[in-house]
Design a protein around this motif. Structure first.
Motif, PDB file in Angstrom:
ATOM      1  N   GLY A 199      82.476 -20.509  -3.598  1.00 39.45           N
ATOM      2  CA  GLY A 199      83.558 -19.968  -2.775  1.00 39.45           C
ATOM      3  C   GLY A 199      84.812 -20.814  -2.879  1.00 39.45           C
ATOM      4  O   GLY A 199      85.937 -20.297  -2.953  1.00 39.45           O
ATOM      5  N   LYS A 200      84.635 -22.149  -2.902  1.00 45.34           N
ATOM      6  CA  LYS A 200      85.790 -23.039  -3.059  1.00 45.34           C
ATOM      7  C   LYS A 200      86.479 -22.779  -4.389  1.00 45.34           C
ATOM      8  O   LYS A 200      87.706 -22.661  -4.461  1.00 45.34           O
ATOM      9  CB  LYS A 200      85.342 -24.499  -2.986  1.00 45.34           C
ATOM     10  N   TRP A 201      85.676 -22.687  -5.464  1.00 40.41           N
ATOM     11  CA  TRP A 201      86.245 -22.472  -6.795  1.00 40.41           C
ATOM     12  C   TRP A 201      86.939 -21.114  -6.909  1.00 40.41           C
ATOM     13  O   TRP A 201      87.867 -20.954  -7.705  1.00 40.41           O
ATOM     14  CB  TRP A 201      85.156 -22.594  -7.855  1.00 40.41           C
ATOM     15  N   LEU A 202      86.501 -20.152  -6.113  1.00 36.10           N
ATOM     16  CA  LEU A 202      87.132 -18.825  -6.121  1.00 36.10           C
ATOM     17  C   LEU A 202      88.339 -18.744  -5.203  1.00 36.10           C
ATOM     18  O   LEU A 202      89.003 -17.710  -5.134  1.00 36.10           O
ATOM     19  CB  LEU A 202      86.111 -17.751  -5.724  1.00 36.10           C
ATOM     20  N   GLY A 203      88.631 -19.827  -4.483  1.00 36.19           N
ATOM     21  CA  GLY A 203      89.823 -19.857  -3.651  1.00 36.19           C
ATOM     22  C   GLY A 203      89.652 -19.328  -2.251  1.00 36.19           C
ATOM     23  O   GLY A 203      90.624 -18.920  -1.605  1.00 36.19           O
ATOM     24  N   TYR A 204      88.431 -19.335  -1.720  1.00 31.81           N
ATOM     25  CA  TYR A 204      88.208 -18.852  -0.360  1.00 31.81           C
ATOM     26  C   TYR A 204      88.850 -19.794   0.659  1.00 31.81           C
ATOM     27  O   TYR A 204      88.919 -21.008   0.447  1.00 31.81           O
ATOM     28  CB  TYR A 204      86.713 -18.749  -0.073  1.00 31.81           C
ATOM     29  N   SER A 205      89.280 -19.231   1.772  1.00 32.22           N
ATOM     30  CA  SER A 205      89.836 -20.027   2.866  1.00 32.22           C
ATOM     31  C   SER A 205      88.713 -20.792   3.557  1.00 32.22           C
ATOM     32  O   SER A 205      87.531 -20.494   3.364  1.00 32.22           O
ATOM     33  CB  SER A 205      90.527 -19.117   3.881  1.00 32.22           C
ATOM     34  N   GLN A 206      89.079 -21.765   4.404  1.00 31.76           N
ATOM     35  CA  GLN A 206      88.063 -22.544   5.111  1.00 31.76           C
ATOM     36  C   GLN A 206      87.232 -21.644   6.019  1.00 31.76           C
ATOM     37  O   GLN A 206      86.005 -21.814   6.123  1.00 31.76           O
ATOM     38  CB  GLN A 206      88.710 -23.664   5.929  1.00 31.76           C
ATOM     39  N   GLU A 207      87.861 -20.686   6.681  1.00 31.96           N
ATOM     40  CA  GLU A 207      87.137 -19.756   7.559  1.00 31.96           C
ATOM     41  C   GLU A 207      86.108 -18.954   6.755  1.00 31.96           C
ATOM     42  O   GLU A 207      84.971 -18.754   7.188  1.00 31.96           O
ATOM     43  CB  GLU A 207      88.126 -18.812   8.242  1.00 31.96           C
ATOM     44  N   GLU A 208      86.523 -18.494   5.560  1.00 29.38           N
ATOM     45  CA  GLU A 208      85.597 -17.730   4.712  1.00 29.38           C
ATOM     46  C   GLU A 208      84.458 -18.611   4.214  1.00 29.38           C
ATOM     47  O   GLU A 208      83.315 -18.155   4.102  1.00 29.38           O
ATOM     48  CB  GLU A 208      86.360 -17.138   3.526  1.00 29.38           C
ATOM     49  N   LEU A 209      84.756 -19.880   3.906  1.00 28.57           N
ATOM     50  CA  LEU A 209      83.720 -20.778   3.423  1.00 28.57           C
ATOM     51  C   LEU A 209      82.670 -21.061   4.496  1.00 28.57           C
ATOM     52  O   LEU A 209      81.481 -21.166   4.190  1.00 28.57           O
ATOM     53  CB  LEU A 209      84.340 -22.092   2.927  1.00 28.57           C
ATOM     54  N   VAL A 210      83.111 -21.179   5.738  1.00 29.87           N
ATOM     55  CA  VAL A 210      82.160 -21.361   6.840  1.00 29.87           C
ATOM     56  C   VAL A 210      81.246 -20.141   6.932  1.00 29.87           C
ATOM     57  O   VAL A 210      80.018 -20.266   7.049  1.00 29.87           O
ATOM     58  CB  VAL A 210      82.891 -21.598   8.179  1.00 29.87           C
ATOM     59  N   GLU A 211      81.841 -18.969   6.864  1.00 35.82           N
ATOM     60  CA  GLU A 211      81.054 -17.731   6.950  1.00 35.82           C
ATOM     61  C   GLU A 211      80.108 -17.607   5.761  1.00 35.82           C
ATOM     62  O   GLU A 211      78.944 -17.209   5.917  1.00 35.82           O
ATOM     63  CB  GLU A 211      82.008 -16.532   6.998  1.00 35.82           C
ATOM     64  N   LEU A 212      80.585 -17.969   4.572  1.00 40.49           N
ATOM     65  CA  LEU A 212      79.743 -17.931   3.379  1.00 40.49           C
ATOM     66  C   LEU A 212      78.608 -18.943   3.488  1.00 40.49           C
ATOM     67  O   LEU A 212      77.469 -18.668   3.075  1.00 40.49           O
ATOM     68  CB  LEU A 212      80.601 -18.211   2.137  1.00 40.49           C
ATOM     69  N   GLY A 213      78.895 -20.116   4.056  1.00 40.88           N
ATOM     70  CA  GLY A 213      77.851 -21.115   4.285  1.00 40.88           C
ATOM     71  C   GLY A 213      76.785 -20.604   5.240  1.00 40.88           C
ATOM     72  O   GLY A 213      75.586 -20.829   5.036  1.00 40.88           O
ATOM     73  N   GLU A 214      77.214 -19.904   6.294  1.00 42.45           N
ATOM     74  CA  GLU A 214      76.259 -19.285   7.232  1.00 42.45           C
ATOM     75  C   GLU A 214      75.415 -18.240   6.507  1.00 42.45           C
ATOM     76  O   GLU A 214      74.190 -18.171   6.696  1.00 42.45           O
ATOM     77  CB  GLU A 214      77.007 -18.606   8.380  1.00 42.45           C
ATOM     78  N   ALA A 215      76.079 -17.424   5.693  1.00 43.25           N
ATOM     79  CA  ALA A 215      75.365 -16.377   4.944  1.00 43.25           C
ATOM     80  C   ALA A 215      74.323 -16.996   4.020  1.00 43.25           C
ATOM     81  O   ALA A 215      73.215 -16.468   3.865  1.00 43.25           O
ATOM     82  CB  ALA A 215      76.358 -15.535   4.144  1.00 43.25           C
TER      83      ALA A 215
END
Length: 399
Positions: A199-215
């Motif tokens: 997600g970081k490499w794809l340019g996700y925001s911090q909010e999206e990365l938290v959600e992706l981490g939860e997922a």
């Protein structure tokens, strides 16, 4: 359809049943696959297993019917605990769900990388030992009383996120997690780390990365509804048991649907993580843009970690061979954008690694061709072996 051993495989044979990982969960090659040398090399490294092939190209596929009463009898005969009434209730519940299309598309992702930094360079399992232990307690609580504390999960992801994405060395990050006797939990932690890195490499925001981490932590939660005697079976699951295991994506969606505060992105990550770009996945046989983009990331992480992780009864395969599998499945089974960025970043840390070749020789990776990141140039003594030219040789990282 007939059953054969690994050493009987030949090019051109057609799979009559899928090839799955040693946990019986991750489908690596779907039924109908015409085997190539690459397929056979992959299957051979996975160790002994039952393989079903078609007798001829026009043979119809054998449909496997799941009979839970038969499974209950099998469990009883083996002296295993099995709550048939609960399983029937769970199956009935997922049959009543109406699955709406996912609302998020990967094509809108911004490729500009957002850099997040953590403090110090301590291993994840040392710096965040208490947080990881708390996550394990949350998983235990779900299993015992069916209650998912999403707020605790979210807070724990927020605590660990900076360190999870700080270092781009994928293998180093995974090796920093202690081995656990709870494979489902450990695997979810590792997938969460990999997913947030992508997600970081794809340019996700911090909010999206938290959600992706939860997922990433919750995508396999549906396994808790699969009886232990099947999920923790020390030998290969049979085709009927596999049909039940395939329900875990729907079970996970159902659990998350009933949990207050879970976003649709996390629900669809759980539901879609076994779908495939060509429609050969499960449970809904979705294709390409029908699949949620979190699931497109998580499916790559799920497969990669399942392939490289050692099990009590089976050694994982080489990370390079696992990456090679992702490479030649890119665009067909997995999203090409996700595979490209993951393999590119992974291969950057191959250079200088000591390796063992499948022909028994040992050497050092001295060059990575960006067009063929999983087929490096290896120095063995004073000789150089170019794995791009010699595809009969596979490579395993020793350090």
């Amino acid at each position: 359809m007939r059953k054969i051993d690994v050493n009987q495989l030949e090019e051109g044979m057609i799979l009559g049943a899928p090839i799955v990982d040693s946990e019986g969960v991750v489908e690596l090659l779907s039924r109908g696959t015409k085997l190539t040398k690459r397929h056979i090399a992959l299957i051979t490294q996975m160790g002994p297993m039952d393989i079903f092939i078609l007798e001829h190209e026009d043979e119809a596929f054998e449909e496997i019917e799941m009979n839970v009463e038969d499974l209950a009898q099998k469990a009883k005969a083996d002296g295993k605990a099995f709550d048939l009434e609960k399983l029937m209730k769970d199956l009935d519940e997922i049959d009543q769900h109406i699955y709406e299309p996912a609302q998020r598309s990967l094509v809108n992702a911004n490729m500009e990388v957002n850099i997040l930094t953590g403090e110090f360079d301590l291993p994840i399992d040392v710096r965040h030992e208490k947080t990881i232990e708390d996550n394990k307690k949350i998983f235990t609580q779900i299993q015992e009383d069916g209650v998912l504390d999403l707020n605790r999960i979210r807070k724990n992801v927020e605590k660990t996120l900076p360190d999870m994405v700080r270092n781009n060395d994928v293998l180093r990050r995974l090796n920093q997690l202690k081995n656990s006797d709870d494979y489902t939990f450990e695997h979810s932690m590792r997938v969460s780390i990999l997913a947030t890195m992508i997600g970081k490499w794809l340019g996700y925001s911090q909010e999206e990365l938290v959600e992706l981490g939860e997922a990433g932590l919750l995508f396999d939660i549906g396994k808790l509804n699969i009886p232990d005697f099947i999920l923790k079976k020390p030998t290969q699951v049979d085709l009927e048991e596999y049909e039940l295991i395939k329900k875990h994506a729907q079970f996970g969606y159902s659990i998350l649907l009933k949990t207050k505060g879970v976003s649709s992105n996390i629900k669809y990550a759980a539901l879609h993580h076994h779908e495939r770009m060509d429609g050969s996945g499960y449970p809904l046989r979705l294709r390409e843009n029908q699949i949620h983009d979190y699931a497109k990331i998580i499916m790559v992480c799920d497969v990669f970690d399942a392939m490289i992780t050692d099990k009590p009864y089976k050694k994982g395969i080489s990370p390079i061979l696992a990456a090679d599998y992702l490479s030649w499945s890119s665009g067909k089974l997995f999203d090409s954008k996700v595979c490209y960025i993951f393999i590119k970043k992974l291969s950057e840390y191959y250079l200088g690694k000591k390796v063992k070749l499948s022909n028994g020789q040992e050497g050092t990776i001295v060059f990575i061709d960006g067009n063929y990141p999983t087929r490096p140039l290896v120095r063995v003594g004073n000789d150089f072996i170019n794995l791009i030219k010699d595809r009969s040789i596979n490579v395993e990282i020793l350090e």
